[in-house]
Design a protein around this motif. Sequence first.
Motif: not given
Length: 99
Positions: A24-27, A31-38, A56-58
């Motif tokens: 959950l802590d990855f940036n 140019g990439v959405s943080t949520d998509f990247h995670v 579930a945690f996300f």
Amino acid sequence: MAERKDKKKVIGEPMTDEQIKVFLDFNGEEGVSTDFHVLEKAYRALRAEDFERFIAFFQEQGRDLNARDPQGRTLLAHIESHVKCADYADALRAAGATA
């Protein structure tokens, strides 16, 4: 000693909640959405059962399962065609993700 064919091979120990939450802590990359990247990082690194727990945690953090990559695809749309990833796609769908 040969492995029994009716016995499923287990790789690695079950992950703890804390180990799963690390994803959950990855940036996001530029140019990439943080949520998509995670989501993509977790998908690539976790076993299906751990990925389901990760989702579930996300969602508890109010994050977007339908975040899009730079090409406009959700993670579900990206992995739907991956033959060996049905469990991951099912977990995303069950959590409300769309393609």
